[in-house]
Write an enzyme that holds these catalytic residues in place. Structure first.
Site, PDB file in Angstrom:
ATOM      1  N   GLU A  72     -12.256  13.240  13.704  1.00  0.00           N
ATOM      2  CA  GLU A  72     -11.498  14.054  12.326  1.00  0.00           C
ATOM      3  C   GLU A  72     -11.852  15.046  11.631  1.00  0.00           C
ATOM      4  O   GLU A  72     -13.317  15.212  12.203  1.00  0.00           O
ATOM      5  CB  GLU A  72     -10.965  12.395  11.714  1.00  0.00           C
ATOM      6  CG  GLU A  72      -9.743  11.263  11.856  1.00  0.00           C
ATOM      7  CD  GLU A  72      -9.851  10.438  10.311  1.00  0.00           C
ATOM      8  OE1 GLU A  72     -10.146  11.165   9.892  1.00  0.00           O
ATOM      9  OE2 GLU A  72      -8.941   9.542  10.506  1.00  0.00           O
ATOM     10  N   ASP A  82      -6.865   5.021   9.732  1.00  0.00           N
ATOM     11  CA  ASP A  82      -8.651   4.570   9.155  1.00  0.00           C
ATOM     12  C   ASP A  82      -8.901   3.276   8.393  1.00  0.00           C
ATOM     13  O   ASP A  82      -9.952   2.875   8.001  1.00  0.00           O
ATOM     14  CB  ASP A  82      -8.884   6.055   8.194  1.00  0.00           C
ATOM     15  CG  ASP A  82      -8.900   7.186   9.051  1.00  0.00           C
ATOM     16  OD1 ASP A  82      -9.457   7.366  10.692  1.00  0.00           O
ATOM     17  OD2 ASP A  82      -9.100   8.658   8.912  1.00  0.00           O
ATOM     18  N   HIS A 115       0.848  -1.072   0.195  1.00  0.00           N
ATOM     19  CA  HIS A 115       0.172  -0.229  -0.159  1.00  0.00           C
ATOM     20  C   HIS A 115       0.980   1.130  -0.031  1.00  0.00           C
ATOM     21  O   HIS A 115      -0.037   2.360  -0.142  1.00  0.00           O
ATOM     22  CB  HIS A 115      -0.886   0.296   0.991  1.00  0.00           C
ATOM     23  CG  HIS A 115      -2.127   0.827   1.174  1.00  0.00           C
ATOM     24  ND1 HIS A 115      -3.264   0.265   0.453  1.00  0.00           N
ATOM     25  CD2 HIS A 115      -2.419   1.552   1.054  1.00  0.00           C
ATOM     26  CE1 HIS A 115      -4.077   1.130  -0.279  1.00  0.00           C
ATOM     27  NE2 HIS A 115      -4.063   2.215   0.565  1.00  0.00           N
TER      28      HIS A 115
END
Length: 508
Positions: free
Chosen positions: A255, A142, A77
């Site tokens: 957030e 997240d 990733h």
């Protein structure tokens, strides 16, 4: 395939040989790309280690082979080739995690920990800990389909970071294979310099093969709320007030993000409501609202009967636009897994496989208002075809002994520009978006912002020295101590591999 090497000491005798299992060309091709889709670097081979000893053997082989490097790859990733090793060895750390079960560690004090492989996904840690033990780590990212070793090598942040600290502040022990091929267990009390070097060390000092993560009782449900702001000044003031509240009157998660003042389904208000049929009513916005709006997202873990009353009391002082409130009660695992729905939709539309020229920046609260005017309301006023996260964290939650480079300010914001590109020609050419990222960084520099790039990637050592600032000499010293041949993490482009004087040949 086999990897063999001969050192000078063994030249007169039978050569020492290490055999390492290799995967097929398809896996090598996969390891030549990453989620960013911007860089390609084909390795000589992909190693699928079955144990920590296999990781050590691969690094030892590379140390005895001229110019050979080693990169640890988790779930692929990274966005700029950080987990690649052109012409080198890529370690598939997911292979190790499949053979190393997670273990619960209970101390006589009652403290609980999870010993997890470095190649385990945080999603796997979540389900294992909650389902089997009713426990969970406090700090998350997240997106949970990242590996434990990958996030601990960078920082690991989310809406819990202001209260519980980043993931690098929520680990008590590491098992690491350093650049000399030695396996070491380190902690704040045992080999502390190595422990803190590896945390946020971008893979430069060792490969994380195991981490010990503190656990606490997992909440059952979460009260999750979003509210909308037309004024960035109000948004920032409220967000900073919330993250500096004492723990007894603080949310568990804070957030926020910016979005376009339009009905664009990707960039505008259709992207705001929490699932459940809530309707965004733009007529409630004040007259003269600018091109960009802001959404504050908070969550309270439901551990008391008066959670609704507490939520109301905590929200009442905030200066959001009344009527633009969206709330849901969801399970704890569902809340932490919320980004999975984004991934599923992105895979459906094809944008998951498209390039991702993402940019993540830490910016001091001192400069965030000017950044909003210059970048969010200027350069990016039409959106980026993806989330624009903007939310504050506290520097006091980060241990300065780690390798992470942070802004000087006590409060700083994560600005994450997470583009899900429409494939060209339906969307802009990728090189245009990369150039826009460079222009944003140039604006930060020219305006004198107190900032650092998160997930940094530079091409010159002078840029890396500027990135680490006063920590650069310590970073260089640690590299010389733990990876003197500069074998590890070549994709970061920080150090050049030092030839091994004992190497004679390599056969792949």
């Amino acid at each position: 395939m086999m990897l063999a090497y001969m050192d000078h000491a063994a030249a007169a005798a039978e050569p020492d040989t290490i055999e390492v299992a290799m995967v097929a060309d398809a896996a090598e091709c996969a390891a030549a790309r990453d989620f960013g889709g911007l860089v390609s670097a084909r390795p000589a081979a992909v190693v699928r280690p079955a144990s920590v000893d296999d990781v050590a053997s691969a690094i030892q082989a590379a140390a005895l082979t001229a110019h050979l490097t080693v990169a640890a790859r988790g779930n692929g990733h990274s966005v700029a080739g950080q987990a690649m090793a052109e012409g080198g060895l890529v370690l598939d750390m997911r292979a190790v995690s499949r053979r190393m079960p997670m273990q619960l560690v209970l101390l006589s004090s009652g403290a609980a920990f999870a010993d997890v492989p470095g190649g385990a996904l945080w999603e796997e840690v979540l389900h294992w800990a909650v389902s089997n033990h009713g426990l969970a780590p406090a700090s998350w990212t997240d997106y949970l389909r990242l590996t434990v070793g990958g996030t601990l090598s960078n920082g690991g942040v989310s809406g819990q970071s202001f209260r519980y600290g980043p993931q690098v502040s929520n680990v008590v022990e590491l098992e690491v294979v350093t650049g000399d091929g030695k396996c070491r267990v380190c902690s704040p009390s045992s080999h502390p310099d190595l422990f803190f070097a590896v945390l946020g060390g971008l893979g430069q000092f060792g490969v994380i093969t195991r981490a010990r993560i503190p656990l606490s009782p997992a909440p059952q449900t979460v009260k999750w709320t979003r509210v909308v702001y037309a004024s960035f000044a109000d948004y920032a003031a409220d967000a900073e007030w919330l993250v500096t509240r004492p723990s007894e009157s603080a949310f568990d998660y804070v957030e926020g993000f910016a979005f376009v003042h339009s009905d664009d389904p990707v960039n505008g208000w259709p992207s705001v409501p929490i699932p459940g049929g809530a309707h965004f009513e733009p007529s409630l916005l004040p007259a003269g609202s600018g091109p960009v709006l802001y959404c504050l997202e908070v969550a309270l873990y439901q551990q008391a009967e008066d959670v609704d009353e507490r939520m109301g009391q905590m929200m009442r002082p905030l200066k959001y636009v009344r009527g633009l409130e969206f709330a849901a009660d969801v399970g704890y695992v569902e809340f932490l897994s919320r980004v999975n729905r984004v991934e599923e939709e992105a895979r459906r539309t094809g944008s998951w496989a498209a390039p991702h020229p993402w940019l993540n920046i830490f910016i001091s609260a001192r400069d965030i208002a000017d950044f909003d005017r210059t970048v969010l309301n200027g350069m990016l006023a039409d959106g980026i075809d993806g989330p624009m996260l903007v939310y504050p964290m506290l520097k006091s939650k980060w241990d300065p002994n780690t390798s992470v480079a942070l802004p000087e300010g006590d409060i700083f914001y994560l600005v994450a520009l997470l583009r899900f590109c429409r494939p060209y020609p339906g969307g802009p050419a990728v090189n245009e978006l990369v150039e826009q990222n460079s222009a944003i960084i140039d604006a930060c520099r020219c305006n004198g912002y107190d900032f650092k790039i998160y997930f940094p990637h530079y091409r010159t050592q002078s840029d890396w020295a500027a990135h680490f600032g006063s920590k650069w000499s310590r970073f260089v010293d640690r590299k010389a101590r733990y990876d003197p041949l500069a074998i590890l993490a070549p994709g970061q482009k920080i150090f050049s591999r030092t030839p091994s004087s004992s190497a004679k040949r390599v056969i792949v």
